[in-house]
Structures are given as structure tokens and as C-alpha cells.
Scaffold this active site. Structure first.
Site, PDB file in Angstrom:
ATOM      1  N   THR A  13       0.832  -1.205   0.000  1.00 29.11           N
ATOM      2  CA  THR A  13       0.000   0.000   0.000  1.00 29.11           C
ATOM      3  C   THR A  13       0.872   1.264   0.000  1.00 29.11           C
ATOM      4  O   THR A  13       0.749   2.122  -0.881  1.00 29.11           O
ATOM      5  CB  THR A  13      -0.904   0.005   1.252  1.00 29.11           C
ATOM      6  OG1 THR A  13      -1.631  -1.216   1.272  1.00 29.11           O
ATOM      7  CG2 THR A  13      -1.869   1.172   1.251  1.00 29.11           C
ATOM      8  N   VAL A  14       1.765   1.370   0.982  1.00 24.26           N
ATOM      9  CA  VAL A  14       2.544   2.610   1.121  1.00 24.26           C
ATOM     10  C   VAL A  14       3.633   2.687   0.042  1.00 24.26           C
ATOM     11  O   VAL A  14       3.828   3.732  -0.587  1.00 24.26           O
ATOM     12  CB  VAL A  14       3.156   2.729   2.537  1.00 24.26           C
ATOM     13  CG1 VAL A  14       3.897   4.043   2.679  1.00 24.26           C
ATOM     14  CG2 VAL A  14       2.057   2.619   3.606  1.00 24.26           C
ATOM     15  N   ALA A  33      13.518  19.731  -3.131  1.00 29.34           N
ATOM     16  CA  ALA A  33      14.648  19.038  -2.497  1.00 29.34           C
ATOM     17  C   ALA A  33      15.984  19.625  -2.937  1.00 29.34           C
ATOM     18  O   ALA A  33      16.984  19.485  -2.246  1.00 29.34           O
ATOM     19  CB  ALA A  33      14.603  17.552  -2.844  1.00 29.34           C
ATOM     20  N   ARG A  45       9.087  -9.706  -4.166  1.00 30.72           N
ATOM     21  CA  ARG A  45       9.140 -11.166  -4.259  1.00 30.72           C
ATOM     22  C   ARG A  45       8.009 -11.686  -5.140  1.00 30.72           C
ATOM     23  O   ARG A  45       7.736 -12.873  -5.177  1.00 30.72           O
ATOM     24  CB  ARG A  45       9.120 -11.792  -2.870  1.00 30.72           C
ATOM     25  CG  ARG A  45       7.967 -11.335  -2.011  1.00 30.72           C
ATOM     26  CD  ARG A  45       8.036 -11.894  -0.607  1.00 30.72           C
ATOM     27  NE  ARG A  45       6.883 -11.446   0.147  1.00 30.72           N
ATOM     28  CZ  ARG A  45       6.631 -11.763   1.404  1.00 30.72           C
ATOM     29  NH1 ARG A  45       7.474 -12.529   2.061  1.00 30.72           N
ATOM     30  NH2 ARG A  45       5.558 -11.316   2.003  1.00 30.72           N
ATOM     31  N   LYS A 103       5.683   2.091  12.679  1.00 32.55           N
ATOM     32  CA  LYS A 103       5.546   2.546  14.084  1.00 32.55           C
ATOM     33  C   LYS A 103       5.949   1.477  15.075  1.00 32.55           C
ATOM     34  O   LYS A 103       6.539   1.769  16.118  1.00 32.55           O
ATOM     35  CB  LYS A 103       4.114   3.001  14.382  1.00 32.55           C
ATOM     36  CG  LYS A 103       3.044   2.024  13.976  1.00 32.55           C
ATOM     37  CD  LYS A 103       2.243   2.578  12.838  1.00 32.55           C
ATOM     38  CE  LYS A 103       1.332   1.566  12.217  1.00 32.55           C
ATOM     39  NZ  LYS A 103       0.603   2.112  11.096  1.00 32.55           N
ATOM     40  N   ILE A 134      -0.437  13.201   8.391  1.00 34.24           N
ATOM     41  CA  ILE A 134      -0.367  14.436   9.196  1.00 34.24           C
ATOM     42  C   ILE A 134       1.082  14.639   9.652  1.00 34.24           C
ATOM     43  O   ILE A 134       1.645  13.747  10.279  1.00 34.24           O
ATOM     44  CB  ILE A 134      -1.283  14.351  10.448  1.00 34.24           C
ATOM     45  CG1 ILE A 134      -2.724  14.000  10.055  1.00 34.24           C
ATOM     46  CG2 ILE A 134      -1.231  15.646  11.233  1.00 34.24           C
ATOM     47  CD1 ILE A 134      -3.638  13.713  11.248  1.00 34.24           C
ATOM     48  N   ASP A 199      -1.738  -0.480  18.376  1.00 33.91           N
ATOM     49  CA  ASP A 199      -1.258   0.419  17.314  1.00 33.91           C
ATOM     50  C   ASP A 199      -1.209   1.864  17.835  1.00 33.91           C
ATOM     51  O   ASP A 199      -0.223   2.576  17.625  1.00 33.91           O
ATOM     52  CB  ASP A 199      -2.206   0.304  16.109  1.00 33.91           C
ATOM     53  CG  ASP A 199      -1.847   1.260  14.992  1.00 33.91           C
ATOM     54  OD1 ASP A 199      -0.845   1.013  14.305  1.00 33.91           O
ATOM     55  OD2 ASP A 199      -2.559   2.279  14.829  1.00 33.91           O
ATOM     56  N   LYS A 203       2.092   4.548  18.528  1.00 35.26           N
ATOM     57  CA  LYS A 203       2.194   5.937  18.046  1.00 35.26           C
ATOM     58  C   LYS A 203       2.322   6.901  19.220  1.00 35.26           C
ATOM     59  O   LYS A 203       3.087   7.872  19.159  1.00 35.26           O
ATOM     60  CB  LYS A 203       0.975   6.271  17.200  1.00 35.26           C
ATOM     61  CG  LYS A 203       0.909   5.426  15.921  1.00 35.26           C
ATOM     62  CD  LYS A 203      -0.475   5.499  15.310  1.00 35.26           C
ATOM     63  CE  LYS A 203      -0.566   4.682  14.041  1.00 35.26           C
ATOM     64  NZ  LYS A 203      -1.945   4.555  13.564  1.00 35.26           N
TER      65      LYS A 203
HETATM   66  N1  LIG Z   1      -1.141   1.204   5.050  1.00 30.92           N
HETATM   67  C1  LIG Z   1      -1.147   2.364   5.657  1.00 30.92           C
HETATM   68  O1  LIG Z   1      -2.070   3.170   5.481  1.00 30.92           O
HETATM   69  C2  LIG Z   1      -0.019   2.739   6.582  1.00 30.92           C
HETATM   70  C3  LIG Z   1      -0.045   3.991   7.225  1.00 30.92           C
HETATM   71  C4  LIG Z   1       1.009   4.369   8.041  1.00 30.92           C
HETATM   72  C5  LIG Z   1       2.074   3.484   8.241  1.00 30.92           C
HETATM   73  N2  LIG Z   1       2.056   2.260   7.618  1.00 30.92           N
HETATM   74  C6  LIG Z   1       3.199   1.384   7.830  1.00 30.92           C
HETATM   75  O2  LIG Z   1       3.867   1.198   6.588  1.00 30.92           O
HETATM   76  C7  LIG Z   1       4.456  -0.087   6.528  1.00 30.92           C
HETATM   77  C8  LIG Z   1       3.946  -0.809   5.270  1.00 30.92           C
HETATM   78  O3  LIG Z   1       2.542  -0.940   5.351  1.00 30.92           O
HETATM   79  P1  LIG Z   1       1.660  -1.334   4.078  1.00 30.92           P
HETATM   80  O4  LIG Z   1       0.248  -1.073   4.470  1.00 30.92           O
HETATM   81  O5  LIG Z   1       2.192  -0.706   2.852  1.00 30.92           O
HETATM   82  O6  LIG Z   1       1.902  -2.922   4.050  1.00 30.92           O
HETATM   83  P2  LIG Z   1       1.551  -3.920   2.851  1.00 30.92           P
HETATM   84  O7  LIG Z   1       0.558  -3.347   1.935  1.00 30.92           O
HETATM   85  O8  LIG Z   1       1.269  -5.227   3.501  1.00 30.92           O
HETATM   86  O9  LIG Z   1       2.940  -4.019   2.072  1.00 30.92           O
HETATM   87  C9  LIG Z   1       4.077  -4.655   2.600  1.00 30.92           C
HETATM   88  C10 LIG Z   1       5.078  -4.881   1.496  1.00 30.92           C
HETATM   89  O10 LIG Z   1       6.228  -5.512   2.063  1.00 30.92           O
HETATM   90  C11 LIG Z   1       6.468  -6.755   1.393  1.00 30.92           C
HETATM   91  N3  LIG Z   1       6.932  -7.747   2.350  1.00 30.92           N
HETATM   92  C12 LIG Z   1       6.323  -8.113   3.497  1.00 30.92           C
HETATM   93  N4  LIG Z   1       7.032  -9.049   4.120  1.00 30.92           N
HETATM   94  C13 LIG Z   1       8.108  -9.297   3.344  1.00 30.92           C
HETATM   95  C14 LIG Z   1       9.212 -10.175   3.436  1.00 30.92           C
HETATM   96  N5  LIG Z   1       9.359 -11.005   4.483  1.00 30.92           N
HETATM   97  N6  LIG Z   1      10.121 -10.168   2.467  1.00 30.92           N
HETATM   98  C15 LIG Z   1       9.987  -9.341   1.415  1.00 30.92           C
HETATM   99  N7  LIG Z   1       8.972  -8.474   1.248  1.00 30.92           N
HETATM  100  C16 LIG Z   1       8.046  -8.460   2.210  1.00 30.92           C
HETATM  101  C17 LIG Z   1       5.131  -7.167   0.820  1.00 30.92           C
HETATM  102  O11 LIG Z   1       5.345  -8.044  -0.221  1.00 30.92           O
HETATM  103  P3  LIG Z   1       4.214  -9.084  -0.680  1.00 30.92           P
HETATM  104  O12 LIG Z   1       3.217  -8.261  -1.405  1.00 30.92           O
HETATM  105  O13 LIG Z   1       4.935 -10.055  -1.515  1.00 30.92           O
HETATM  106  O14 LIG Z   1       3.650  -9.690   0.582  1.00 30.92           O
HETATM  107  C18 LIG Z   1       4.580  -5.808   0.377  1.00 30.92           C
HETATM  108  O15 LIG Z   1       5.162  -5.406  -0.845  1.00 30.92           O
HETATM  109  C19 LIG Z   1       4.062  -0.781   7.843  1.00 30.92           C
HETATM  110  O16 LIG Z   1       5.111  -0.619   8.775  1.00 30.92           O
HETATM  111  C20 LIG Z   1       2.841  -0.013   8.297  1.00 30.92           C
HETATM  112  O17 LIG Z   1       2.661  -0.056   9.696  1.00 30.92           O
HETATM  113  C21 LIG Z   1       1.039   1.875   6.812  1.00 30.92           C
END
Ligand SMILES: NC(=O)c1ccc[n+]([C@@H]2O[C@H](COP(=O)([O-])OP(=O)(O)OC[C@H]3O[C@@H](n4cnc5c(N)ncnc54)[C@H](OP(=O)(O)O)[C@@H]3O)[C@@H](O)[C@H]2O)c1
Length: 435
Positions: A13-14, A33, A45, A103, A134, A199, A203
């Protein structure tokens, strides 16, 4: 224009949001920048057909990205505290700056990571880790630098706020709204982190450490979730002029210590933050020079979170020309200047309380409860008593107490709860005026 070479681990997602926003706004971002931000290497992967990865090196092993000499900044967007921690440590030790949205990683391992960053004179930036888009980290670390922060209170988990908003607006119960939140993708299949406050605690501890200048102490945050909030409490709160919000609260009780707590909270409906609804986040900060100030916006989502991640990257990019400026203290206080404040246990916390008793409908019950409170010096500020429904022998009795030490309320409830006229466990929700 010189370049900043970025290595991206995590294209979910991010990560996807970062790629898209960087591409769409690249001209303005680079102009701000003073450097060209260039993603040189990503880890994946599996296939990501919806993302444009043209011209970018792709590795299956994220460690290859973290250690790539052609990467200046590692952008960690994988999540979790195992692989992510290994990647961040490897990159810092290799002299790379790190940007993360993680976080859990910062809250639980930040002290160790900041020490490694300091030793290697590189930055670790984490704006996206709290309240998504934010820019609250910047606000606390830079914008409010002149102030003594008295307290802060935040709606810092969008899923929880969505659930409480639906319960209030539509009179639905917790489980029902949670199922919808899962179907909409707001809540994970295992919603524990969101609804039980973990969570938000991650934060809150980050915000509190920056606000007061102390090491991160995640294990000392008092944490209570929203899963026990009943629809009738939402209704009674409204009747008393309050809304129930799941707040993270950090307060500096001068000369006593710091309160750090996450729990459902009644707040007066007239406060702006009481009207922050749905998945939105908000943080209210009270400080001595500026007074009360409120920050509101999207606490999650691909592009809102990317907005915060890219702002960290630009900050680092700007500092690269001047090595003396490259190192930014991670919590905003110079090295050696963090204080070891006492974190107050929940029994020492002071706040007002909403109490809902379910009592037998008979004379003397109210006066018994009132006597227990009065003997312990606890004032009752408001009271609601209802007629029993036709087929019931018990009635709800709702009280709002004045601000009282938690341990005194505990003592009162211990004396009341074992009385035979009490039909159910007493519901207690803390109340904050946020003035
Ligand atoms: N989503 C939000 O709105 C949001 C907001 C603020 C902060 N965050 C933080 O941002 C971070 C990412 O969140 P997200 O929502 O983007 O997560 P996500 O959608 O689950 O994406 C995670 C990514 O990491 C990869 N990944 C996970 N485990 C892995 C491993 N063992 N080896 C290699 N690649 C791996 C996943 O690959 P696969 O697709 O192959 O599984 C995917 O590309 C987290 O720390 C979260 O707390 C998220």
C-alpha cells in the site's frame, strides 16, 4: 542536479503510493529538495503489474537493497519488527540514511536504532509512522520547538475511530461495525492491534518521547481498547454532552512524572477533536507559548502516507550537501539531553470518570453508592437514573465524577461491586475536558 538514490523495500500500500506520488509530482518535489530523487533499487518477491518499475533494479532479497552501494537512502515499507529491523540496522551501519513508516519498529526498537544512527552519523526519519499523512512529528520536533508541551491527546487509529463513529451515528454495536470495517479493508483480519489499542500505543509513545524529550518506553503505556464499549454508553455519553473517542494521551504532570495512556475517553462534544469522525486522525497539543493547537487529516492510506514518507526523503536530500546538517537527532533533542522521567502507573493518573452501574431497582441503592463516594472524597458531577423496563428488575445508573486519582475510584468500585444490588460489572470510561 545531483541525485538522491533511493532503495525501496516493500511495494505494498505505502510503497506503491510512494512510487506513484514521486512520479506524478517529481518536478516540484525535486525543485523543493534541490536534488533529483531517484528510485534506483526495489525489493519485490512477486509481480506488481499495477506499478511502473521501468528502469529500476529489482531484487527478491530486500537485504540486497539495504546494502546496495548505489543507494543513499533506504526506504523501509515492509512492516513488522524482524526483517524490517535487520534491514534498517544493515543500512544504518552501511552509512545510509533510513526513512520508515513502521511505528511498531520505532516504538519497540527505536532507542537501539537511534543509537546506531548516531554512531554512524546518519538520519532515521519516521514521519509516516504516526498519524499517516499528518506531519505531526515535524510539528513536535520543529514547529513547536520553543514550547514546553503540557499534554497531547490524539485520535491516532483510524479503524477505531471509524468504529466509534458508526456506533454513534447509526446506533450499531461494536462487533457489527468491526465486520464492516474488515470488509472495507480498514481493519485487518486480526483486528487486535487496532481495536485493543496496541497500534495507538505504538504511536503515542513516539509522540510522547518527542514532546517531553525522553527515551521510548513502549512497555510503560497503559493500553485499553474499545471492544467493550456498548451502544448504551455511546447514548448516555451523548445525553451528558460528550462523545466517546479512543484517545492516546500523554501528559507532563510537573514534578510527578509523565502519564502515557490509550483508552476510550469521554470528551465534551463542543471540542473540535470530538468532531473528528470516520477514519480520520487528529492530534491536539497543549503547550505554553502557542496554547492548544490541533492537527487533522488522513491517518492512513497509500498516498497520504506516501506524502509523509516523501517529506522525510526531501528533508534528507536537502541535508546531503552539508554534511554538518546531515544528522538530525531522531527525537529532536541533542544527544545526552533526553531525560529519564518517571512514567506514572495508571493508579496515579488523575481524571474524571463516567460510571454505569446496573443496579436493583429498590430504595437505598443510590444513597449507598453516594455514601461510598462521599466517604472517599469523590464528588459526583452528574447523574442519570432510569425507570426499569417492564420485564426487568434492574436499572442503569450513570454517574460522572469530578477529577480524582485512579486509585481512589478503584477503591470505591471495589466497595460497591461486591454489593448484592449490583447486577453487572460496573462500566468505567475516563473523561477528559481537554481544556
Ligand atoms: N497502510 C497504511 O495506510 C499505513 C499507514 C502508516 C504506516 N504504515 C506502515 O507502513 C508499513 C507498510 O505498510 P503497508 O500497508 O504498505 O503494508 P503492505 O501493503 O502489507 O505491504 C508490505 C510490502 O512488504 C512486502 N513484504 C512483506 N514481508 C516481506 C518479506 N518477508 N520479504 C519481502 N517483502 C516483504 C510485501 O510483499 P508481498 O506483497 O509479496 O507480501 C509488500 O510489498 C508498515 O510498517 C505499516 O505499519 C502503513
Amino acid at each position: 542536479m545531483k541525485q538522491v538514490k533511493l532503495g525501496l523495500c516493500g511495494l505494498g500500500t505505502v510503497g506503491g503510493g510512494v512510487l506513484n506520488v514521486l512520479k506524478r509530482n517529481q518536478i516540484d518535489i525535486n525543485a523543493r529538495a534541490g536534488r533529483e530523487l531517484l528510485i534506483t533499487h526495489v525489493s519485490a518477491r512477486r509481480e506488481y503489474p499495477h506499478l511502473d518499475l521501468n528502469g529500476i533494479k529489482i531484487s527478491t532479497n530486500p537485504m540486497d537493497v539495504a546494502l546496495d552501494p548505489d543507494v543513499d537512502v533506504l526506504v523501509e515499507l515492509i512492516g513488522g519488527t524482524t526483517l524490517a529491523k535487520e534491514l534498517v540496522i544493515a543500512a544504518l551501519k552501511a552509512g545510509k540514511h533510513v526513512v520508515t513508516a513502521n511505528k511498531a519498529l520505532i516504538a519497540e526498537h527505536g532507542n537501539e536504532l537511534f543509537a546506531i544512527a548516531l554512531e554512524h552519523q546518519v538520519s532515521i526519519a519516521y514521519e509516516a509512522a504516526v498519524a499517516g499523512g499528518i506531519p505531526i512529528i515535524q510539528v513536535l520536533r520543529e514547529g513547536l520547538v520553543a514550547n514546553k508541551i503540557e499534554w497531547l491527546a490524539g485520535i491516532i487509529n483510524g479503524t477505531g475511530n471509524f468504529i466509534l463513529t458508526e456506533m454513534r451515528d447509526k446506533g450499531r454495536d461494536f462487533e457489527d461495525v468491526l465486520r464492516e470495517a474488515q470488509a472495507l479493508g480498514y481493519a485487518e483480519a486480526d483486528p487486535t492491534f487496532d481495536v485493543e489499542g496496541i497500534d495507538a500505543a505504538h504511536k503515542l509513545v513516539i509522540l510522547a518521547s518527542i514532546a517531553f524529550g525522553m527515551p521510548l518506553q513502549f512497555d510503560k503505556v497503559y493500553t485499553e481498547g474499545i471492544s467493550k464499549i456498548a451502544p448504551e454508553d455511546v447514548v448516555f455519553a451523548e445525553e451528558l454532552g460528550y462523545r466517546i473517542k479512543h484517545l492516546g494521551i500523554a501528559r507532563n504532570r510537573t514534578n510527578k512524572g509523565i502519564e502515557m495512556r490509550v483508552h476510550p475517553t469521554l470528551i465534551p462534544e463542543s471540542r473540535l477533536i470530538a468532531n473528528v469522525n470516520g477514519v480520520k486522525n487528529a492530534v491536539l497539543v497543549k503547550c505554553d507559548a502557542l496554547g492548544a493547537n490541533l492537527y487533522y487529516g488522513a491517518g492512513a492510506g497509500a498516498e497520504p502516507t506516501a506524502s509523509a514518507v516523501i517529506s522525510d526523503i526531501v528533508d534528507i536530500g536537502r541535508s546531503l550537501d552539508n554534511e554538518a546538517d546531515a544528522f538530525v537527532p531522531a527525537l529532536g533533542f541533542s544527544s545526552g539531553k533526553l531525560c529519564d522521567f518517571t512514567i506514572l502507573p495508571i493508579e496515579e493518573v488523575e481524571c474524571a470518570n463516567y460510571l454505569r452501574f446496573s443496579v436493583l431497582d429498590r430504595p437505598g441503592v443510590l444513597s449507598h453508592i453516594a455514601t461510598v463516594f462521599s466517604d472517599l472524597g469523590i464528588s459526583i458531577e452528574a447523574l442519570i437514573q432510569r425507570e426499569p423496563l417492564e420485564d426487568q428488575d434492574h436499572v442503569p445508573l450513570i454517574m460522572l465524577t469530578a477529577v480524582t486519582e485512579e486509585k481512589r475510584i478503584n477503591k470505591a468500585l471495589a466497595q460497591i461491586e461486591n454489593q448484592e444490588f449490583i447486577r453487572q460489572q460496573v462500566v468505567r470510561i475516563r473523561v477528559e475536558s481537554l481544556k
